[in-house]
Scaffold this motif. Structure first.
Motif, PDB file in Angstrom:
ATOM      1  N   ILE A   4       0.864  -1.179   0.000  1.00  0.00           N
ATOM      2  CA  ILE A   4       0.000   0.000   0.000  1.00  0.00           C
ATOM      3  C   ILE A   4       0.899   1.226   0.000  1.00  0.00           C
ATOM      4  O   ILE A   4       1.877   1.292   0.750  1.00  0.00           O
ATOM      5  N   LEU A  37      -4.208   1.290   8.292  1.00  0.00           N
ATOM      6  CA  LEU A  37      -3.447   0.259   9.005  1.00  0.00           C
ATOM      7  C   LEU A  37      -4.298  -0.987   9.211  1.00  0.00           C
ATOM      8  O   LEU A  37      -3.799  -2.121   9.138  1.00  0.00           O
ATOM      9  N   CYS A  40      -4.176  -2.906   6.073  1.00  0.00           N
ATOM     10  CA  CYS A  40      -2.908  -3.633   5.960  1.00  0.00           C
ATOM     11  C   CYS A  40      -2.999  -4.994   6.650  1.00  0.00           C
ATOM     12  O   CYS A  40      -2.529  -6.006   6.118  1.00  0.00           O
ATOM     13  N   ASN A  41      -3.617  -5.025   7.814  1.00  0.00           N
ATOM     14  CA  ASN A  41      -3.772  -6.300   8.532  1.00  0.00           C
ATOM     15  C   ASN A  41      -4.787  -7.211   7.840  1.00  0.00           C
ATOM     16  O   ASN A  41      -4.558  -8.413   7.685  1.00  0.00           O
ATOM     17  N   VAL A  45      -0.966  -7.148   3.880  1.00  0.00           N
ATOM     18  CA  VAL A  45      -0.059  -6.352   3.045  1.00  0.00           C
ATOM     19  C   VAL A  45       1.376  -6.542   3.529  1.00  0.00           C
ATOM     20  O   VAL A  45       1.651  -6.541   4.733  1.00  0.00           O
ATOM     21  N   LEU A  48       4.067  -1.180   3.636  1.00  0.00           N
ATOM     22  CA  LEU A  48       3.376   0.111   3.614  1.00  0.00           C
ATOM     23  C   LEU A  48       4.407   1.182   3.303  1.00  0.00           C
ATOM     24  O   LEU A  48       5.368   1.364   4.061  1.00  0.00           O
ATOM     25  N   LEU A  74       0.713  -3.460  13.440  1.00  0.00           N
ATOM     26  CA  LEU A  74       0.708  -4.153  12.160  1.00  0.00           C
ATOM     27  C   LEU A  74       1.223  -5.576  12.357  1.00  0.00           C
ATOM     28  O   LEU A  74       2.290  -5.785  12.940  1.00  0.00           O
ATOM     29  N   THR A  77       2.885  -6.370   8.141  1.00  0.00           N
ATOM     30  CA  THR A  77       3.336  -5.317   7.239  1.00  0.00           C
ATOM     31  C   THR A  77       4.592  -4.614   7.748  1.00  0.00           C
ATOM     32  O   THR A  77       4.657  -4.165   8.897  1.00  0.00           O
TER      33      THR A  77
END
Length: 347
Positions: A4, A37, A40-41, A45, A48, A74, A77
């Motif tokens: 991301i 965020l 992302c989890n 991902v 970042l 995170l 990530t």
């Protein structure tokens, strides 16, 4: 490798200062960053990328600790951060002695450098702004060291005083993805290079969608998409009215337009056309109900210039109408000049 790409978050900024929603927007910028965020989890991902101006100004140590705590949550990530022109990192900056959690890597100075993520077979290139203004092109000739890795360049700028960029040369580089920041409206140049834009729009000139870039990259290809993610958008409404409309009807029309575009968005409204001569347009009820930065009234009273001329043939109003009508100019311009002049004379 899934990534991301965000930039220009501007944590701590208070957009639309002086408006009733200004402090709310400060909190929403923070909440949108936290929601990224969460994505992302949820999406597992790998990386970042934060391409500058995470903060609206140079952050204090306490602010860094708060953000570092969020980043520490995170699960998978890794994070790479650069300082941009707003949150630049001069000598003595709190950045220099701050120890981020193990998930986070930040460029250490204003020299081009790279950070290797061995488990991702990825090398990320970039540097920090050490001053608000940098007028030297510093990305145009950068090339990766090891073409066996996934190579990513993180850049912030693209304007005369903020690292000018030769985008053609940059696109021709050997990088597998180029993550750009500084311009708040997203722009995808090609599959391997993009401005992600700001997560939230930050002033009323920043109309349209805002969000982040979601991508997957390997040595053979890069696939990216812009994901709209902001809580609100700035929207311009232009409405043409006519002299038969009442004030209540105008408000109903604007209510409908706002509902169609989303009641949570922030609006600039411009009214055009011709209103009844004795109508005073009052849209204050809309400002109380919605987020509206301005209502611009560019309507004209609907004069019958033939009748007005006959009623004032022997005075300055009649002389003015006669003079303008005799001029060899565009009809729409002539009409505009007549309305403006008569408004001034009658007042």
């Amino acid at each position: 490798m899934k990534f991301i790409h965000i930039a220009d978050v501007h944590l701590g900024m208070q957009p639309d200062s002086g408006y009733k929603w200004s402090e709310i927007r400060t909190r929403e910028i923070y909440e949108t960053f936290k929601r990224v965020l969460d994505v992302c989890n949820e999406e597992k991902v790998d990386l970042l990328i934060i391409a500058g101006d995470l903060f609206h100004k140079q952050p204090s140590k306490n602010v860094l600790k708060e953000v570092d705590y969020l980043l520490s949550k995170l699960e998978k990530t890794k994070v790479v951060i650069m300082a941009g022109n707003h949150d630049y990192a001069p000598m003595g900056s709190t950045y220099h002695d701050f120890i981020w959690n193990k998930n986070v890597q930040m460029f250490s100075n204003n020299k081009m450098q790279s950070i290797v993520f061995e488990n991702l077979n990825t090398e990320v290139y970039g540097f920090n702004y050490n001053d608000r203004n940098i007028d030297v092109a510093r990305y145009d000739d950068v090339q990766p060291y090891d073409n066996n890795r996934i190579n990513i360049l993180v850049g912030h700028g693209g304007e005369t005083n903020y690292i000018p960029i030769n985008f053609k040369k940059m696109k021709e580089s050997k990088f597998d993805y180029i993550a750009l920041g500084h311009i708040h409206k997203y722009k995808i140049f090609c599959d391997k290079m993009a401005y992600c834009g700001s997560l939230e729009p930050l002033d009323r000139t920043e109309i349209g969608e805002h969000g982040y870039i979601l991508g997957e990259v390997d040595k053979d290809k890069c696939i990216i998409q812009h994901v709209p993610f902001s809580i609100r958008e700035y929207v311009d409404i232009n409405e043409t009215i006519d002299s038969n409309m009442t004030n209540a009807e105008i408000i109903d029309i604007l209510n409908k337009r706002i509902s169609e575009n989303g009641g949570n968005n922030i609006y600039s409204i411009k009214l055009e056309g011709y209103r009844a001569r004795d109508l005073k347009i009052d849209c204050s009820v809309l400002k109380e109900a919605f987020y509206i930065t301005e209502i611009i009234d560019e309507t004209y009273p609907d004069y019958d210039f033939r009748v007005l001329y006959e009623e004032n043939i022997d005075n300055i109003i009649g002389m003015y109408i006669s003079k303008i009508n005799s001029m060899d100019i565009d009809e729409e311009l002539k009409k505009r000049v007549l309305y403006l002049g008569i408004e001034a004379l009658l007042k």
